[in-house]
Design a protein around this motif. Structure first.
Motif, PDB file in Angstrom:
ATOM      1  N   TYR A 138      17.443  37.397  34.542  1.00  0.00           N
ATOM      2  CA  TYR A 138      17.966  38.673  34.049  1.00  0.00           C
ATOM      3  C   TYR A 138      18.511  39.519  35.201  1.00  0.00           C
ATOM      4  N   MET A 139      17.834  39.514  36.348  1.00  0.00           N
ATOM      5  CA  MET A 139      18.317  40.285  37.496  1.00  0.00           C
ATOM      6  C   MET A 139      19.642  39.720  38.005  1.00  0.00           C
ATOM      7  N   ASN A 140      19.784  38.399  38.014  1.00  0.00           N
ATOM      8  CA  ASN A 140      21.056  37.795  38.436  1.00  0.00           C
ATOM      9  C   ASN A 140      22.174  38.142  37.468  1.00  0.00           C
ATOM     10  N   LEU A 141      21.845  38.183  36.176  1.00  0.00           N
ATOM     11  CA  LEU A 141      22.854  38.535  35.178  1.00  0.00           C
ATOM     12  C   LEU A 141      23.327  39.975  35.350  1.00  0.00           C
ATOM     13  N   LYS A 142      22.390  40.906  35.546  1.00  0.00           N
ATOM     14  CA  LYS A 142      22.772  42.308  35.733  1.00  0.00           C
ATOM     15  C   LYS A 142      23.570  42.484  37.014  1.00  0.00           C
ATOM     16  N   LYS A 143      23.193  41.770  38.068  1.00  0.00           N
ATOM     17  CA  LYS A 143      23.939  41.846  39.323  1.00  0.00           C
ATOM     18  C   LYS A 143      25.369  41.382  39.128  1.00  0.00           C
ATOM     19  N   HIS A 144      25.526  40.290  38.383  1.00  0.00           N
ATOM     20  CA  HIS A 144      26.871  39.776  38.127  1.00  0.00           C
ATOM     21  C   HIS A 144      27.689  40.758  37.278  1.00  0.00           C
ATOM     22  N   GLN A 145      27.062  41.418  36.297  1.00  0.00           N
ATOM     23  CA  GLN A 145      27.773  42.391  35.468  1.00  0.00           C
ATOM     24  C   GLN A 145      28.215  43.604  36.281  1.00  0.00           C
ATOM     25  N   VAL A 146      27.370  44.046  37.218  1.00  0.00           N
ATOM     26  CA  VAL A 146      27.737  45.181  38.070  1.00  0.00           C
ATOM     27  C   VAL A 146      28.902  44.802  38.979  1.00  0.00           C
ATOM     28  N   LEU A 148      31.249  42.599  38.337  1.00  0.00           N
ATOM     29  CA  LEU A 148      32.462  42.550  37.519  1.00  0.00           C
ATOM     30  C   LEU A 148      32.980  43.946  37.193  1.00  0.00           C
ATOM     31  N   ALA A 149      32.077  44.893  36.927  1.00  0.00           N
ATOM     32  CA  ALA A 149      32.495  46.261  36.597  1.00  0.00           C
ATOM     33  C   ALA A 149      33.109  46.966  37.799  1.00  0.00           C
ATOM     34  N   SER A 150      32.621  46.649  39.002  1.00  0.00           N
ATOM     35  CA  SER A 150      33.137  47.310  40.203  1.00  0.00           C
ATOM     36  C   SER A 150      34.370  46.623  40.762  1.00  0.00           C
ATOM     37  N   ARG A 151      34.730  45.481  40.216  1.00  0.00           N
ATOM     38  CA  ARG A 151      35.919  44.779  40.704  1.00  0.00           C
ATOM     39  C   ARG A 151      37.178  45.515  40.261  1.00  0.00           C
TER      40      ARG A 151
END
Length: 261
Positions: A138-146, A148-151
């Motif tokens: 779950y932590m890896n998923l949230k990190k990946h979502q953040v 993508l949002a900051s890209r």
């Protein structure tokens, strides 16, 4: 125009109780893209009079690529460098929430070429919020979502092969070349004697009462700054219509012949 495919409402499922579950976005997308298959299992255990509800996602839906789509076993994404699968959280906890002062129902619609059947599947007896358990997945998923949002939405890319040949960069544009050519042909304007320039201006104003600066520059062949200095002494600049932005002689320099009636 009335809808010809309207049908009757089937209320045979009104006595059935159903759950209304609020799930995370990534889980809803997985369920939506995995139709007619088992998406997981629910385990209910009772400890101390309280029910502990855990939802376990099916193993074939856990792995997904970096863009968010699932990766089946033995399947590879096309491309020079396939992305590393990103695992989704497997276990989620169901948190019951009370349903008060409202009546909710679940409906389904079945359509074909001629009719549309609407059916009441059941009455919402329990609202549930689905939350993932704290885990490394779950932590890896949230990190990946953040990430993508900051890209940034737009990124600079290196073009290896020229695609459009109509807009090649040039050292100098055609407009600049034409300006340089005219400048060389006309030559650098030199300042003439002040009295000589004033005589040329007086001769011009004998023909017409109003002139713009561009015409006077062509007639006198003098630099603009030098011409303006002389015009300020002998002329007046009109700021209002009908002769706006035009020069005329001051009253003391005018010698126009009276018009005949």
């Amino acid at each position: 125009m009335a809808d010809e495919r309207k049908g009757e409402l089937d209320c045979s499922g009104g006595g059935q109780n159903v759950w209304l579950v609020k799930v995370p976005k990534y889980l809803a997308e997985k369920w939506e893209s995995s139709k007619n298959v088992d998406v997981g299992k629910i385990k209910i255990t009772k400890t101390g009079g309280k029910s502990d509800i855990v939802f376990e996602l099916d193993n074939h839906l856990i792995d997904q690529d970096q863009s968010g789509s699932s990766v089946s076993p033995g399947q590879h994404r096309p491309g020079p460098s396939p992305t590393k699968p990103l695992a989704l959280p497997k276990k989620h906890k169901f948190i019951p929430m009370p349903v008060t002062n409202m009546t909710l129902g679940v409906f389904s619609v079945t359509t074909d070429s001629s009719t549309s059947q609407c059916r009441l599947e059941g009455r919402v007896a329990q609202k549930v919020e689905c939350k993932p358990l704290d885990s490394q997945h779950y932590m890896n998923l949230k990190k990946h979502q953040v990430e993508l949002a900051s890209r940034p939405a737009r990124q600079a890319q290196r073009i290896e092969k020229m695609i459009v040949n109509s807009y090649k960069p040039v050292s100098n544009h055609a407009g600049n070349l034409e300006f340089d050519r005219k400048k060389k042909e006309e030559g650098k304007r030199s300042r003439d004697d002040k009295q000589k320039v004033m005589d040329v201006l007086f001769t011009a104003f004998e023909k017409h009462q109003y002139y713009n600066l561009r015409d006077l520059q062509k007639l006198s062949n003098q630099p603009v700054t030098y011409l303006k200095e002389i015009l300020k002494e002998i002329g007046s600049y009109n700021m209002k219509n009908p002769h706006k932005n035009m020069w005329e002689l001051k009253p003391e320099y005018r010698h126009y012949k009276p018009t005949k009636d």
